[in-house]
Structures are given as structure tokens and as C-alpha cells.
Design an enzyme around this catalytic site. Structure first.
Site, PDB file in Angstrom:
ATOM      1  N   CYS A   1     -16.148  -1.617  -6.320  1.00 46.43           N
ATOM      2  CA  CYS A   1     -16.254  -1.059  -4.968  1.00 46.43           C
ATOM      3  C   CYS A   1     -17.073   0.226  -4.932  1.00 46.43           C
ATOM      4  CB  CYS A   1     -14.866  -0.819  -4.391  1.00 46.43           C
ATOM      5  SG  CYS A   1     -13.977  -2.349  -4.086  1.00 46.43           S
TER       6      CYS A   1
ATOM      7  N   HIS B   1     -14.627   4.881   0.933  1.00 42.40           N
ATOM      8  CA  HIS B   1     -14.513   3.445   0.726  1.00 42.40           C
ATOM      9  C   HIS B   1     -13.300   2.938   1.510  1.00 42.40           C
ATOM     10  CE1 HIS B   1     -14.387  -0.455  -0.968  1.00 42.40           C
ATOM     11  NE2 HIS B   1     -13.315  -0.232  -1.711  1.00 42.40           N
TER      12      HIS B   1
ATOM     13  N   ASN C   1     -11.884  -4.621   3.383  1.00 43.57           N
ATOM     14  CA  ASN C   1     -12.641  -4.099   2.239  1.00 43.57           C
ATOM     15  C   ASN C   1     -13.811  -5.050   1.951  1.00 43.57           C
ATOM     16  OD1 ASN C   1     -13.624  -3.225  -0.194  1.00 43.57           O
ATOM     17  ND2 ASN C   1     -11.626  -3.129  -1.229  1.00 43.57           N
TER      18      ASN C   1
HETATM   19  O1  UT7 Z   1     -11.313  -1.070  -3.701  1.00 45.94           O
HETATM   20  C1  UT7 Z   1     -10.474  -1.043  -4.802  1.00 45.94           C
HETATM   21  C2  UT7 Z   1      -9.711  -2.266  -4.713  1.00 45.94           C
HETATM   22  N1  UT7 Z   1      -8.373  -2.263  -4.376  1.00 45.94           N
HETATM   23  C3  UT7 Z   1      -7.537  -1.319  -3.848  1.00 45.94           C
HETATM   24  O2  UT7 Z   1      -7.862  -0.207  -3.557  1.00 45.94           O
HETATM   25  C4  UT7 Z   1      -6.133  -1.778  -3.647  1.00 45.94           C
HETATM   26  C5  UT7 Z   1      -5.119  -0.745  -4.065  1.00 45.94           C
HETATM   27  N2  UT7 Z   1      -3.751  -1.230  -3.860  1.00 45.94           N
HETATM   28  C6  UT7 Z   1      -3.228  -1.418  -2.651  1.00 45.94           C
HETATM   29  O3  UT7 Z   1      -3.892  -1.206  -1.643  1.00 45.94           O
HETATM   30  C7  UT7 Z   1      -1.780  -1.830  -2.557  1.00 45.94           C
HETATM   31  O4  UT7 Z   1      -1.195  -1.752  -3.839  1.00 45.94           O
HETATM   32  C8  UT7 Z   1      -1.601  -3.270  -1.994  1.00 45.94           C
HETATM   33  C9  UT7 Z   1      -1.999  -3.282  -0.533  1.00 45.94           C
HETATM   34  C10 UT7 Z   1      -2.428  -4.255  -2.781  1.00 45.94           C
HETATM   35  C11 UT7 Z   1      -0.140  -3.660  -2.064  1.00 45.94           C
HETATM   36  O5  UT7 Z   1       0.680  -2.715  -1.417  1.00 45.94           O
HETATM   37  P1  UT7 Z   1       1.940  -2.100  -2.170  1.00 45.94           P
HETATM   38  O6  UT7 Z   1       2.540  -1.150  -1.238  1.00 45.94           O
HETATM   39  O7  UT7 Z   1       1.480  -1.568  -3.505  1.00 45.94           O
HETATM   40  O8  UT7 Z   1       2.877  -3.349  -2.302  1.00 45.94           O
HETATM   41  P2  UT7 Z   1       3.490  -4.024  -3.621  1.00 45.94           P
HETATM   42  O9  UT7 Z   1       2.430  -4.754  -4.362  1.00 45.94           O
HETATM   43  O10 UT7 Z   1       4.303  -3.017  -4.349  1.00 45.94           O
HETATM   44  O11 UT7 Z   1       4.458  -5.063  -2.955  1.00 45.94           O
HETATM   45  C12 UT7 Z   1       5.600  -4.638  -2.200  1.00 45.94           C
HETATM   46  C13 UT7 Z   1       6.301  -5.885  -1.690  1.00 45.94           C
HETATM   47  C14 UT7 Z   1       6.525  -6.960  -2.755  1.00 45.94           C
HETATM   48  O12 UT7 Z   1       7.771  -7.586  -2.482  1.00 45.94           O
HETATM   49  P3  UT7 Z   1       9.078  -7.230  -3.335  1.00 45.94           P
HETATM   50  O13 UT7 Z   1       8.703  -7.542  -4.757  1.00 45.94           O
HETATM   51  O14 UT7 Z   1       9.297  -5.766  -3.093  1.00 45.94           O
HETATM   52  O15 UT7 Z   1      10.105  -8.121  -2.736  1.00 45.94           O
HETATM   53  C15 UT7 Z   1       5.412  -7.928  -2.504  1.00 45.94           C
HETATM   54  O16 UT7 Z   1       5.736  -9.230  -2.923  1.00 45.94           O
HETATM   55  O17 UT7 Z   1       5.479  -6.499  -0.680  1.00 45.94           O
HETATM   56  C16 UT7 Z   1       5.299  -7.866  -1.004  1.00 45.94           C
HETATM   57  N3  UT7 Z   1       4.007  -8.294  -0.521  1.00 45.94           N
HETATM   58  C17 UT7 Z   1       3.805  -8.757   0.719  1.00 45.94           C
HETATM   59  N4  UT7 Z   1       4.644  -8.958   1.740  1.00 45.94           N
HETATM   60  C18 UT7 Z   1       4.117  -9.436   2.892  1.00 45.94           C
HETATM   61  C19 UT7 Z   1       2.810  -8.274  -1.179  1.00 45.94           C
HETATM   62  N5  UT7 Z   1       1.839  -8.732  -0.371  1.00 45.94           N
HETATM   63  C20 UT7 Z   1       2.428  -9.041   0.807  1.00 45.94           C
HETATM   64  C21 UT7 Z   1       1.959  -9.541   2.030  1.00 45.94           C
HETATM   65  N6  UT7 Z   1       2.831  -9.725   3.042  1.00 45.94           N
HETATM   66  N7  UT7 Z   1       0.659  -9.824   2.244  1.00 45.94           N
END
Ligand code: UT7
Length: 338
Positions: A116, A256, A286
């Protein structure tokens, strides 16, 4: 002779027509508009549909618009760098394909993949050629068809990404305007958290790699999030300190667009107001290499000659960085194609 800087003298973009909303995503995976808006801040993203359509089609459209609005003849273009992680093919370079589609012949150019941060890395690389005096009209295009490597059964990644392209023209400036400073960093140890497992020389495509869904983005969201929040803010704050830039003298932060929470944390560490930050993540998600120039394109009419602008990014590699530039012209250059 006064010092030569590389100034952006035009910007243009292209996003495909198809809008993939959170509502439609909710019919494909177990998610909700509320979760995506709260955790990421994206409402919708654009998707390039159609057989035979690739990253270069979006890049070529953005560059075509750029050439038209800056009255640049394709024959005048000295160089074209394409920031991209989803090239049309492993080779040749998408930069070559875009150039061919626009009848830009003989120009030096190549692709640059820094996740990115690709556009930022490409902007700095291109500016060195302009500063040296060797190249006078240099195009930097950021383009990605992220939908080609997004797994639409993986709810942790598919809401994040969208498709798009945007391009800038760099030309020499001796009035002190243009790219003024850059901090570019990488740490390859971070690659374990964000990569595509198969399709390269490490794991060429096989039936097994396809069955194991290894041709899609693999991301461990939390470590990427933590690194992005701290590194984007570190380099942006360092850039402010290096040049004595304050919240009053900074016109715009162009961050970004990966996650609204990362953008807000960066702005907070820099001590600036949200009104000083270009944010269009709600509508485009993104778009990887295209996020920064798409913002510049959208905000072009509000920009003024001499504006202090910091661009900042973080991505796969890990790669990250900040660029400080002084904007070189007032307002919007007319789009002749609309
Ligand atoms: O450009 C560089 C590329 N990437 C980034 O900058 C991404 C950086 N990371 C992020 O933006 C975040 O980590 C994410 C948006 C990818 C995820 O958000 P998070 O707050 O870190 O969520 P998490 O992965 O810790 O998941 C929390 C919960 C999980 O459920 P449990 O295990 O707590 O029951 C996930 O399974 O949210 C769940 N979850 C969802 N729920 C509904 C994950 N994706 C989804 C979804 N809808 N789409």
C-alpha cells in the site's frame, strides 16, 4: 541555477462504475454494515467488472485523463512508473502496458510494488529523476484491481478493498514548490502478516494452491493494524518536526485509506483537525496503490499554490513512509473528458 524540485502539475483518476455496498456484502458473507462501519469505516467500494478488464485499463484511463487535462502529448512523456500490487501479468510491467494503450512510445518506465506504500515509493523514485534534470515529464500512476486477489468468502479481508487508479504528472519546478522531503522505510519481517502465498516463484500455481485458496490476500489484521497506527504516525510527526510544520501551517494530510481508525490515530498524533485530512475511504475502500492520488484528484479544486501537504502510507512488506510536498498550482485543472 536554483534547485530543481519535482512538482505535481496535474492529477486525474478513474474508478469503475460498479458499487459494491455493505448491504450487498452482507448477502455474501456473515457481516453487517454496522460492523464494517465501526471497525473499518467503509460504506462502499468500486469493483472493475467485465471479462478481460485489468489493472492497466483503469491505469490507462487515469493517465489518458491526465494527459488531456495537462495538454500533454504522449510523445512528450519521458518516464512512467506504475505503483501496483495487482499487475496485469507477472511480466511485462503494467507501466509498459499502460504506455502502449496510450501510444506513449519509448518512455522509460517500470512497475514498483511496495504494497500500500507503492504510490509513495513511486512518487519519491520518480521525483529523483526530475530533480536530477534527466527527465522532464514523468507520470506516476497508482492502480490496483484488488478484487482480483480478494477472497470474497473471507469476511476479515473482503470488506476492506476496492479497485481504482489515479495518476500525477511531475515536472521540474525552480520556485521551491514540489516534493520537498521524504522518509521511506521497510521491514521485511512484517511480510508474515500480509502476503499472497502462491503464484510467485516460491509456490507456483498448482491445483493444490488453488484448492487451498492461496492466490488471495492473506492478512493477520491485528498486527498489521498495530504497526500501521504507530508507523504512519511516527513518520508523519517526524516530518512535521523536521520542517517546523505545525497544525496551523499544515494544509492537508493525505493518508493511505486502509481503516478510518488508522487515519484518525495518525491525525490525532499529528495534532491536526479532521477537516485537514483527506478521507474518501467511505466510498472507495482501500484501493492500495491508488488511495493517495485518488484523494489528490478529489480535493484538487480546494488546493492552493504553496499548500503544505504531507502524504503518509503503510502497507505490505512491511513498507511505510511520509512525503512532504508544497502544492504547485491553484484550484482544479479542467477535465476535458467529462
Ligand atoms: O493497507 C494495509 C493493509 N491493511 C490494513 O491496514 C488493515 C489493518 N487491520 C485492520 O484494519 C483490522 O485489523 C481489521 C479491519 C482487518 C479487523 O478489525 P479488528 O478490529 O482487528 O477485528 P478482529 O480481526 O480482531 O476481529 C474481531 C471480531 C472477530 O470475532 P471474535 O473472534 O471476536 O468472535 C472476527 O471474527 O470480528 C469478527 N469479524 C467480523 N465480524 C463481522 C471479522 N471480520 C468481520 C466482519 N463482519 N466482516
Amino acid at each position: 541555477m536554483s534547485e530543481i524540485k519535482a512538482a505535481i502539475t496535474g492529477v486525474a483518476g478513474y474508478v469503475p462504475d460498479y458499487v459494491l455496498t455493505n448491504e450487498e456484502l452482507s448477502t455474501m458473507i456473515d457481516t453487517t454494515d454496522e460492523w464494517i462501519m465501526t471497525r473499518i469505516g467503509i460504506k462502499e467500494r468500486r469493483i472493475l467488472k467485465g471479462e478481460g478488464k485489468a489493472t492497466s485499463d483503469m491505469g490507462a484511463e487515469a493517465v489518458k485523463r491526465l494527459l488531456e487535462k495537462t495538454n500533454t502529448d504522449p510523445a512528450e512523456v519521458d518516464m512512467i512508473i506504475c505503483g501496483v500490487v495487482t499487475p496485469d501479468m507477472l511480466f511485462p510491467a503494467t507501466a509498459n502496458i499502460i504506455a502502449d494503450k496510450l501510444n506513449i512510445r519509448g518512455a522509460f518506465g517500470y512497475d514498483l510494488n511496495a504494497g500500500c506504500s507503492s504510490f509513495l515509493y513511486a512518487l519519491v523514485s520518480a521525483s529523483k529523476y526530475v530533480e536530477s534534470g534527466s527527465h522532464k515529464k514523468v507520470i506516476v500512476v497508482g492502480a490496483d484491481k484488488m478484487s482480483s486477489i480478494v477472497d470474497y468468502t473471507d469476511r476479515a479481508t473482503c470488506p476492506i478493498f476496492g479497485d481504482g487508479a489515479a495518476a500525477v504528472l511531475l515536472e521540474p519546478n525552480t520556485e521551491g514548490l514540489g516534493v520537498t522531503d521524504s522518509i521511506l522505510k521497510s521491514d521485511g519481517a512484517g511480510r508474515i502478516h500480509l502476503h499472497q502465498k502462491a503464484g510467485g516463484s516460491l509456490k507456483p500455481p498448482t491445483h493444490q494452491t488453488i484448492d487451498a485458496r492461496e492466490h488471495y490476500i492473506y492478512q493477520e489484521g491485528q498486527p498489521v493494524f498495530k504497526w500501521a497506527v504507530s508507523k504512519m504516525a511516527d513518520v508523519s510527526v517526524e516530518m512535521m518536526h523536521r520542517h517546523g510544520i505545525t497544525s496551523e501551517t499544515l494544509a492537508w494530510l493525505v493518508p493511505h485509506q486502509a481503516n478510518m481508525r488508522i487515519i484518525e490515530a495518525t491525525a490525532h498524533r499529528m495534532g491536526i483537525r479532521k477537516e485537514q485530512v483527506m478521507i474518501n475511504i467511505q466510498r472507495y475502500g482501500n484501493t492500495t496503490s491508488a488511495t493517495l492520488p485518488l484523494c489528490l484528484w478529489e480535493w484538487e479544486s480546494q488546493l492552493k499554490k504553496g499548500d503544505n501537504i504531507i502524504l503518509s502510507a503503510f502497507g505490505a512488506g512491511f513498507t511505510w513512509g511520509a512525503v512532504y510536498l508544497k502544492w504547485a498550482y491553484d484550484g482544479k485543472k479542467p477535465e476535458t473528458d467529462r
